[in-house]
Design a protein around this motif. Structure first.
Motif, short mmCIF file in Angstrom:
data_model
loop_
_atom_site.label_atom_id
_atom_site.label_comp_id
_atom_site.label_asym_id
_atom_site.label_seq_id
_atom_site.Cartn_x
_atom_site.Cartn_y
_atom_site.Cartn_z
N GLU A 82 1.41 37.17 -13.61
CA GLU A 82 2.60 36.89 -12.81
C GLU A 82 2.51 37.45 -11.39
N ALA A 137 -3.29 32.18 -17.76
CA ALA A 137 -1.85 32.18 -17.98
C ALA A 137 -1.45 33.44 -18.73
N GLY A 141 3.84 24.57 -10.28
CA GLY A 141 2.83 25.02 -11.23
C GLY A 141 3.40 25.11 -12.63
N ARG A 142 2.50 25.08 -13.60
CA ARG A 142 2.93 25.19 -14.99
C ARG A 142 1.72 25.53 -15.85
N PRO A 143 1.94 26.21 -16.98
CA PRO A 143 0.84 26.46 -17.91
C PRO A 143 0.56 25.22 -18.75
N ILE A 191 0.51 34.94 -9.41
CA ILE A 191 1.26 33.70 -9.19
C ILE A 191 2.33 33.90 -8.12
N GLU A 200 -6.26 26.61 -10.54
CA GLU A 200 -5.81 27.10 -11.84
C GLU A 200 -6.17 28.57 -11.96
N GLU A 222 -5.04 28.52 -22.82
CA GLU A 222 -3.97 28.16 -21.90
C GLU A 222 -4.33 28.61 -20.49
N ARG A 223 -4.10 27.73 -19.53
CA ARG A 223 -4.34 28.04 -18.12
C ARG A 223 -3.12 27.65 -17.32
N PHE A 224 -2.95 28.34 -16.17
CA PHE A 224 -1.85 28.03 -15.26
C PHE A 224 -2.40 27.15 -14.14
N TYR A 225 -1.92 25.91 -14.07
CA TYR A 225 -2.33 24.98 -13.02
C TYR A 225 -1.25 24.93 -11.94
N PHE A 226 -1.69 24.87 -10.68
CA PHE A 226 -0.71 24.83 -9.59
C PHE A 226 -1.14 23.82 -8.53
#
Length: 210
Positions: A133, A128, A152-154, A136, A125, A167-171
Protein backbone atom coordinates in the motif's frame (compact mmCIF):
# COMPACT_ATOMS: atom_id res chain seq x y z
CA UNK A 1 10.19 -1.41 -44.86
CA UNK A 2 11.21 1.77 -43.06
CA UNK A 3 10.35 1.78 -39.35
CA UNK A 4 9.47 5.29 -38.17
CA UNK A 5 8.48 4.38 -34.62
CA UNK A 6 10.99 2.76 -32.32
CA UNK A 7 10.60 1.41 -28.82
CA UNK A 8 13.08 1.63 -25.98
CA UNK A 9 13.60 -1.43 -23.77
CA UNK A 10 15.51 -1.20 -20.49
CA UNK A 11 16.71 -4.55 -19.11
CA UNK A 12 19.87 -5.15 -17.06
CA UNK A 13 20.10 -8.95 -17.41
CA UNK A 14 22.33 -9.63 -20.47
CA UNK A 15 20.67 -12.99 -21.23
CA UNK A 16 17.18 -11.51 -21.08
CA UNK A 17 18.31 -8.49 -23.10
CA UNK A 18 19.40 -10.84 -25.88
CA UNK A 19 15.98 -12.49 -25.75
CA UNK A 20 14.49 -9.04 -26.37
CA UNK A 21 16.76 -8.47 -29.36
CA UNK A 22 15.80 -11.87 -30.79
CA UNK A 23 12.08 -11.14 -30.38
CA UNK A 24 12.50 -7.72 -31.99
CA UNK A 25 14.35 -9.28 -34.92
CA UNK A 26 11.48 -11.73 -35.45
CA UNK A 27 8.88 -8.96 -35.32
CA UNK A 28 7.15 -10.44 -32.28
CA UNK A 29 7.37 -7.22 -30.25
CA UNK A 30 7.71 -3.57 -31.23
CA UNK A 31 10.91 -2.74 -33.13
CA UNK A 32 13.43 -0.83 -31.06
CA UNK A 33 16.62 -0.75 -29.04
CA UNK A 34 17.66 -2.54 -25.85
CA UNK A 35 19.55 -0.62 -23.14
CA UNK A 36 21.30 -2.80 -20.55
CA UNK A 37 22.16 0.03 -18.17
CA UNK A 38 20.57 0.34 -14.75
CA UNK A 39 17.58 2.65 -14.76
CA UNK A 40 19.40 4.89 -12.27
CA UNK A 41 21.80 5.79 -15.10
CA UNK A 42 19.08 6.62 -17.64
CA UNK A 43 18.31 10.29 -18.25
CA UNK A 44 15.21 11.79 -19.89
CA UNK A 45 17.28 12.93 -22.86
CA UNK A 46 18.23 9.30 -23.54
CA UNK A 47 14.58 8.60 -24.36
CA UNK A 48 14.18 11.30 -27.00
CA UNK A 49 12.95 9.91 -30.29
CA UNK A 50 11.37 6.78 -28.85
CA UNK A 51 7.62 6.30 -29.17
CA UNK A 52 7.18 3.60 -26.53
CA UNK A 53 9.39 2.83 -23.53
CA UNK A 54 9.40 -0.41 -21.57
CA UNK A 55 11.31 -0.41 -18.29
CA UNK A 56 12.21 -3.59 -16.40
CA UNK A 57 11.32 -5.05 -19.78
CA UNK A 58 11.88 -8.75 -19.17
CA UNK A 59 11.19 -10.55 -22.46
CA UNK A 60 8.84 -7.89 -23.79
CA UNK A 61 5.54 -9.07 -22.34
CA UNK A 62 4.16 -5.56 -22.11
CA UNK A 63 4.92 -4.78 -25.75
CA UNK A 64 3.09 -7.95 -26.78
CA UNK A 65 0.24 -7.11 -24.41
CA UNK A 66 -0.09 -3.61 -25.90
CA UNK A 67 -0.45 -5.10 -29.36
CA UNK A 68 -3.05 -7.63 -28.20
CA UNK A 69 -5.01 -4.89 -26.44
CA UNK A 70 -5.16 -2.78 -29.61
CA UNK A 71 -2.44 -0.27 -28.74
CA UNK A 72 -0.30 0.15 -31.87
CA UNK A 73 3.49 0.39 -31.79
CA UNK A 74 3.13 3.98 -32.96
CA UNK A 75 1.22 5.08 -29.85
CA UNK A 76 3.13 6.84 -27.00
CA UNK A 77 2.46 4.35 -24.23
CA UNK A 78 4.97 3.20 -21.62
CA UNK A 79 5.20 0.21 -19.33
CA UNK A 80 7.01 -0.08 -16.03
CA UNK A 81 6.63 -2.85 -13.48
CA UNK A 82 9.08 -1.92 -10.74
CA UNK A 83 10.93 -4.70 -8.87
CA UNK A 84 8.89 -6.12 -6.02
CA UNK A 85 11.49 -7.31 -3.43
CA UNK A 86 11.14 -4.26 -1.15
CA UNK A 87 7.40 -4.89 -0.91
CA UNK A 88 7.04 -8.64 -1.32
CA UNK A 89 6.50 -11.06 1.55
CA UNK A 90 9.37 -13.06 0.05
CA UNK A 91 11.95 -10.28 0.39
CA UNK A 92 15.16 -11.60 1.89
CA UNK A 93 17.15 -8.43 2.60
CA UNK A 94 16.43 -5.31 4.60
CA UNK A 95 13.73 -7.10 6.56
CA UNK A 96 13.47 -4.20 8.96
CA UNK A 97 13.02 -1.47 6.36
CA UNK A 98 9.80 0.11 5.12
CA UNK A 99 10.11 -0.53 1.40
CA UNK A 100 10.89 2.93 0.19
CA UNK A 101 14.19 3.02 2.12
CA UNK A 102 15.32 -0.13 0.32
CA UNK A 103 17.86 0.49 -2.45
CA UNK A 104 15.87 -1.86 -4.68
CA UNK A 105 12.90 0.52 -4.67
CA UNK A 106 13.43 1.95 -8.15
CA UNK A 107 10.32 4.11 -8.48
CA UNK A 108 12.37 7.19 -7.46
CA UNK A 109 14.58 6.55 -10.50
CA UNK A 110 11.65 5.93 -12.83
CA UNK A 111 9.35 8.78 -11.88
CA UNK A 112 11.62 11.65 -13.09
CA UNK A 113 11.66 10.02 -16.53
CA UNK A 114 7.86 9.93 -16.59
CA UNK A 115 7.60 13.49 -15.30
CA UNK A 116 9.95 14.81 -17.99
CA UNK A 117 8.86 12.79 -21.04
CA UNK A 118 5.13 12.64 -20.16
CA UNK A 119 3.92 9.55 -22.03
CA UNK A 120 0.21 9.62 -22.81
CA UNK A 121 -0.38 6.24 -21.17
CA UNK A 122 1.54 4.28 -18.57
CA UNK A 123 0.83 0.71 -17.52
CA UNK A 124 2.48 -1.40 -14.86
CA UNK A 125 2.04 -3.97 -12.14
CA UNK A 126 3.28 -4.69 -8.65
CA UNK A 127 2.72 -7.29 -5.98
CA UNK A 128 -0.65 -7.08 -4.25
CA UNK A 129 -1.41 -7.00 -0.56
CA UNK A 130 -1.31 -4.74 2.46
CA UNK A 131 2.48 -4.42 2.49
CA UNK A 132 2.50 -2.73 -0.92
CA UNK A 133 0.00 0.00 0.00
CA UNK A 134 2.78 2.58 0.67
CA UNK A 135 4.14 1.96 -2.84
CA UNK A 136 0.70 2.27 -4.41
CA UNK A 137 -0.15 5.45 -2.49
CA UNK A 138 3.14 7.12 -3.37
CA UNK A 139 2.89 6.12 -7.02
CA UNK A 140 -0.64 7.50 -7.33
CA UNK A 141 0.32 10.71 -5.51
CA UNK A 142 3.35 11.31 -7.73
CA UNK A 143 1.48 10.65 -10.97
CA UNK A 144 -1.55 12.72 -10.01
CA UNK A 145 0.80 15.55 -9.07
CA UNK A 146 1.99 15.84 -12.68
CA UNK A 147 -1.43 15.60 -14.31
CA UNK A 148 -2.19 11.90 -14.62
CA UNK A 149 -5.40 10.23 -13.61
CA UNK A 150 -4.62 6.84 -12.12
CA UNK A 151 -6.62 3.64 -11.93
CA UNK A 152 -5.64 0.27 -10.56
CA UNK A 153 -6.92 -3.00 -9.21
CA UNK A 154 -5.64 -6.41 -8.07
CA UNK A 155 -6.07 -9.26 -10.53
CA UNK A 156 -5.65 -12.97 -9.81
CA UNK A 157 -3.88 -15.30 -12.21
CA UNK A 158 -6.44 -18.05 -11.79
CA UNK A 159 -9.13 -15.75 -13.20
CA UNK A 160 -7.29 -15.89 -16.54
CA UNK A 161 -6.72 -19.60 -16.91
CA UNK A 162 -3.62 -20.10 -14.76
CA UNK A 163 -3.60 -23.09 -12.38
CA UNK A 164 -2.23 -20.93 -9.54
CA UNK A 165 -3.74 -18.03 -7.65
CA UNK A 166 -0.97 -15.43 -7.79
CA UNK A 167 -2.35 -11.93 -7.35
CA UNK A 168 -0.81 -8.77 -8.78
CA UNK A 169 -1.81 -5.11 -8.66
CA UNK A 170 -2.20 -3.66 -12.17
CA UNK A 171 -2.36 0.10 -12.69
CA UNK A 172 -2.76 2.60 -15.50
CA UNK A 173 -2.01 6.30 -15.68
CA UNK A 174 -3.59 8.54 -18.30
CA UNK A 175 -2.94 12.18 -19.19
CA UNK A 176 -6.65 12.59 -19.89
CA UNK A 177 -7.10 11.89 -23.57
CA UNK A 178 -4.15 13.66 -25.16
CA UNK A 179 -3.30 12.11 -28.51
CA UNK A 180 -6.07 9.51 -28.37
CA UNK A 181 -6.75 9.65 -32.11
CA UNK A 182 -5.88 6.48 -33.94
CA UNK A 183 -6.66 3.96 -31.23
CA UNK A 184 -9.22 1.27 -31.91
CA UNK A 185 -12.73 2.57 -31.04
CA UNK A 186 -13.91 -0.85 -29.90
CA UNK A 187 -11.32 -0.68 -27.16
CA UNK A 188 -13.16 2.10 -25.40
CA UNK A 189 -11.44 5.17 -26.81
CA UNK A 190 -13.30 8.36 -26.03
CA UNK A 191 -15.09 7.16 -22.93
CA UNK A 192 -16.41 9.88 -20.68
CA UNK A 193 -14.02 8.85 -17.89
CA UNK A 194 -10.57 8.73 -19.54
CA UNK A 195 -8.93 7.56 -16.32
CA UNK A 196 -10.63 4.24 -16.98
CA UNK A 197 -9.19 4.18 -20.48
CA UNK A 198 -10.48 1.14 -22.30
CA UNK A 199 -12.36 0.04 -19.20
CA UNK A 200 -11.91 -3.23 -17.38
CA UNK A 201 -11.87 -5.17 -20.64
CA UNK A 202 -8.61 -3.63 -21.80
CA UNK A 203 -6.88 -3.90 -18.45
CA UNK A 204 -7.79 -7.58 -18.34
CA UNK A 205 -6.71 -8.11 -21.95
CA UNK A 206 -3.31 -6.72 -21.04
CA UNK A 207 -3.10 -8.82 -17.88
CA UNK A 208 -4.04 -11.96 -19.80
CA UNK A 209 -1.32 -11.66 -22.41
CA UNK A 210 1.56 -14.11 -21.80
Amino acid sequence: MIVTHRAYYNEIDPHVAQWLRNLIARGLIAPGDVDERSIVDVRPSDLAGYTQCHFFAGIGGWSLAFRRAGIPDSYPAWSASCPCPPWSRARIWHQDTAGRRDARDLWPALFPLIRDRRPVLLYGEQVAGNKVEPWISRTKRNLKGVGYVVDGRPLKARDYGSPQGRERFYFSADLGGEGRQGLVPSRGVGEARPWRWGGETDLRAIAKAP
